[in-house]
Write a protein that holds these residues in place. Structure first.
Motif, PDB file in Angstrom:
ATOM      1  N   VAL A 102       0.807  -1.224   0.000  1.00  0.00           N
ATOM      2  CA  VAL A 102       0.000   0.000   0.000  1.00  0.00           C
ATOM      3  C   VAL A 102       0.841   1.275   0.000  1.00  0.00           C
ATOM      4  O   VAL A 102       0.582   2.164  -0.806  1.00  0.00           O
ATOM      5  N   PRO A 103       1.837   1.433   0.849  1.00  0.00           N
ATOM      6  CA  PRO A 103       2.589   2.690   0.838  1.00  0.00           C
ATOM      7  C   PRO A 103       3.282   2.974  -0.498  1.00  0.00           C
ATOM      8  O   PRO A 103       3.411   4.136  -0.892  1.00  0.00           O
ATOM      9  N   ALA A 104       3.685   1.961  -1.202  1.00  0.00           N
ATOM     10  CA  ALA A 104       4.412   2.140  -2.458  1.00  0.00           C
ATOM     11  C   ALA A 104       3.512   2.515  -3.633  1.00  0.00           C
ATOM     12  O   ALA A 104       4.013   2.866  -4.694  1.00  0.00           O
ATOM     13  N   THR A 105       2.214   2.474  -3.448  1.00  0.00           N
ATOM     14  CA  THR A 105       1.307   2.711  -4.566  1.00  0.00           C
ATOM     15  C   THR A 105       0.921   4.171  -4.756  1.00  0.00           C
ATOM     16  O   THR A 105       0.281   4.503  -5.748  1.00  0.00           O
ATOM     17  N   HIS A 106       1.297   5.051  -3.817  1.00  0.00           N
ATOM     18  CA  HIS A 106       0.997   6.471  -3.970  1.00  0.00           C
ATOM     19  C   HIS A 106       1.899   7.281  -3.048  1.00  0.00           C
ATOM     20  O   HIS A 106       2.106   6.901  -1.900  1.00  0.00           O
ATOM     21  N   PRO A 107       2.411   8.415  -3.533  1.00  0.00           N
ATOM     22  CA  PRO A 107       3.309   9.234  -2.705  1.00  0.00           C
ATOM     23  C   PRO A 107       2.699   9.680  -1.375  1.00  0.00           C
ATOM     24  O   PRO A 107       3.400   9.756  -0.368  1.00  0.00           O
ATOM     25  N   ALA A 108       1.401   9.949  -1.342  1.00  0.00           N
ATOM     26  CA  ALA A 108       0.761  10.371  -0.085  1.00  0.00           C
ATOM     27  C   ALA A 108       0.776   9.252   0.949  1.00  0.00           C
ATOM     28  O   ALA A 108       0.797   9.509   2.141  1.00  0.00           O
ATOM     29  N   ARG A 109       0.792   8.028   0.482  1.00  0.00           N
ATOM     30  CA  ARG A 109       0.804   6.889   1.417  1.00  0.00           C
ATOM     31  C   ARG A 109       2.211   6.584   1.917  1.00  0.00           C
ATOM     32  O   ARG A 109       2.367   5.994   2.975  1.00  0.00           O
ATOM     33  N   GLU A 110       3.217   6.970   1.141  1.00  0.00           N
ATOM     34  CA  GLU A 110       4.604   6.696   1.532  1.00  0.00           C
ATOM     35  C   GLU A 110       4.982   7.380   2.837  1.00  0.00           C
ATOM     36  O   GLU A 110       5.763   6.848   3.608  1.00  0.00           O
ATOM     37  N   THR A 111       4.423   8.552   3.077  1.00  0.00           N
ATOM     38  CA  THR A 111       4.784   9.318   4.272  1.00  0.00           C
ATOM     39  C   THR A 111       3.889   9.022   5.473  1.00  0.00           C
ATOM     40  O   THR A 111       4.183   9.460   6.572  1.00  0.00           O
ATOM     41  N   ALA A 112       2.822   8.298   5.249  1.00  0.00           N
ATOM     42  CA  ALA A 112       1.880   8.009   6.341  1.00  0.00           C
ATOM     43  C   ALA A 112       2.430   6.933   7.268  1.00  0.00           C
ATOM     44  O   ALA A 112       3.118   6.005   6.840  1.00  0.00           O
ATOM     45  N   ASP A 113       2.102   7.064   8.527  1.00  0.00           N
ATOM     46  CA  ASP A 113       2.476   6.080   9.534  1.00  0.00           C
ATOM     47  C   ASP A 113       1.820   4.732   9.218  1.00  0.00           C
ATOM     48  O   ASP A 113       0.643   4.683   8.825  1.00  0.00           O
ATOM     49  N   ALA A 114       2.564   3.661   9.397  1.00  0.00           N
ATOM     50  CA  ALA A 114       2.048   2.316   9.107  1.00  0.00           C
ATOM     51  C   ALA A 114       0.798   2.007   9.925  1.00  0.00           C
ATOM     52  O   ALA A 114      -0.137   1.368   9.435  1.00  0.00           O
ATOM     53  N   GLY A 115       0.745   2.483  11.149  1.00  0.00           N
ATOM     54  CA  GLY A 115      -0.433   2.272  11.990  1.00  0.00           C
ATOM     55  C   GLY A 115      -1.666   2.951  11.430  1.00  0.00           C
ATOM     56  O   GLY A 115      -2.773   2.415  11.498  1.00  0.00           O
ATOM     57  N   LEU A 116      -1.490   4.147  10.862  1.00  0.00           N
ATOM     58  CA  LEU A 116      -2.613   4.852  10.235  1.00  0.00           C
ATOM     59  C   LEU A 116      -3.105   4.105   9.003  1.00  0.00           C
ATOM     60  O   LEU A 116      -4.310   4.000   8.770  1.00  0.00           O
ATOM     61  N   LEU A 117      -2.169   3.572   8.231  1.00  0.00           N
ATOM     62  CA  LEU A 117      -2.566   2.800   7.048  1.00  0.00           C
ATOM     63  C   LEU A 117      -3.328   1.541   7.449  1.00  0.00           C
ATOM     64  O   LEU A 117      -4.324   1.186   6.808  1.00  0.00           O
ATOM     65  N   GLN A 118      -2.898   0.894   8.496  1.00  0.00           N
ATOM     66  CA  GLN A 118      -3.616  -0.290   8.988  1.00  0.00           C
ATOM     67  C   GLN A 118      -5.005   0.091   9.475  1.00  0.00           C
ATOM     68  O   GLN A 118      -5.971  -0.637   9.243  1.00  0.00           O
ATOM     69  N   HIS A 119      -5.106   1.240  10.131  1.00  0.00           N
ATOM     70  CA  HIS A 119      -6.404   1.738  10.598  1.00  0.00           C
ATOM     71  C   HIS A 119      -7.345   1.958   9.408  1.00  0.00           C
ATOM     72  O   HIS A 119      -8.506   1.549   9.445  1.00  0.00           O
ATOM     73  N   ILE A 120      -6.844   2.590   8.355  1.00  0.00           N
ATOM     74  CA  ILE A 120      -7.664   2.825   7.157  1.00  0.00           C
ATOM     75  C   ILE A 120      -8.140   1.496   6.577  1.00  0.00           C
ATOM     76  O   ILE A 120      -9.313   1.341   6.244  1.00  0.00           O
ATOM     77  N   ASP A 121      -7.238   0.551   6.469  1.00  0.00           N
ATOM     78  CA  ASP A 121      -7.609  -0.734   5.886  1.00  0.00           C
ATOM     79  C   ASP A 121      -8.635  -1.452   6.760  1.00  0.00           C
ATOM     80  O   ASP A 121      -9.595  -2.022   6.252  1.00  0.00           O
ATOM     81  N   ARG A 122      -8.449  -1.379   8.049  1.00  0.00           N
ATOM     82  CA  ARG A 122      -9.346  -2.081   8.974  1.00  0.00           C
ATOM     83  C   ARG A 122     -10.745  -1.468   8.996  1.00  0.00           C
ATOM     84  O   ARG A 122     -11.737  -2.175   8.956  1.00  0.00           O
ATOM     85  N   VAL A 123     -10.842  -0.128   9.049  1.00  0.00           N
ATOM     86  CA  VAL A 123     -12.148   0.508   9.204  1.00  0.00           C
ATOM     87  C   VAL A 123     -12.824   0.886   7.897  1.00  0.00           C
ATOM     88  O   VAL A 123     -14.022   1.148   7.880  1.00  0.00           O
TER      89      VAL A 123
END
Length: 65
Positions: free
Chosen positions: A4-25
């Protein structure tokens, strides 16, 4: 989830925990849902006049979806 982080520049800088939160909710592994969230995250970055994808931007973006 590691892709997920590698698929868009905005995701590269996001905290891994926030990305997991997005995926979960919201995204649940769906690339279409990730695209929607990313669209709203980009709007949120402009709304809050920041370059940081943080909790505030994420929560705002999820409310827009």
């Amino acid at each position: 989830m590691s892709v997920v982080p590698a698929t868009h520049p905005a995701r590269e800088t996001a905290d891994a925990g926030l990305l997991q939160h997005i995926d979960r909710v919201h995204a649940d592994g769906s690339i279409r849902e990730w695209a929607k969230v990313t669209h709203h995250v980009l709007k949120g970055l402009k709304h809050f006049r920041t370059g940081d994808v943080d909790q505030q931007v994420i929560e705002w973006a999820l409310k827009q979806c």
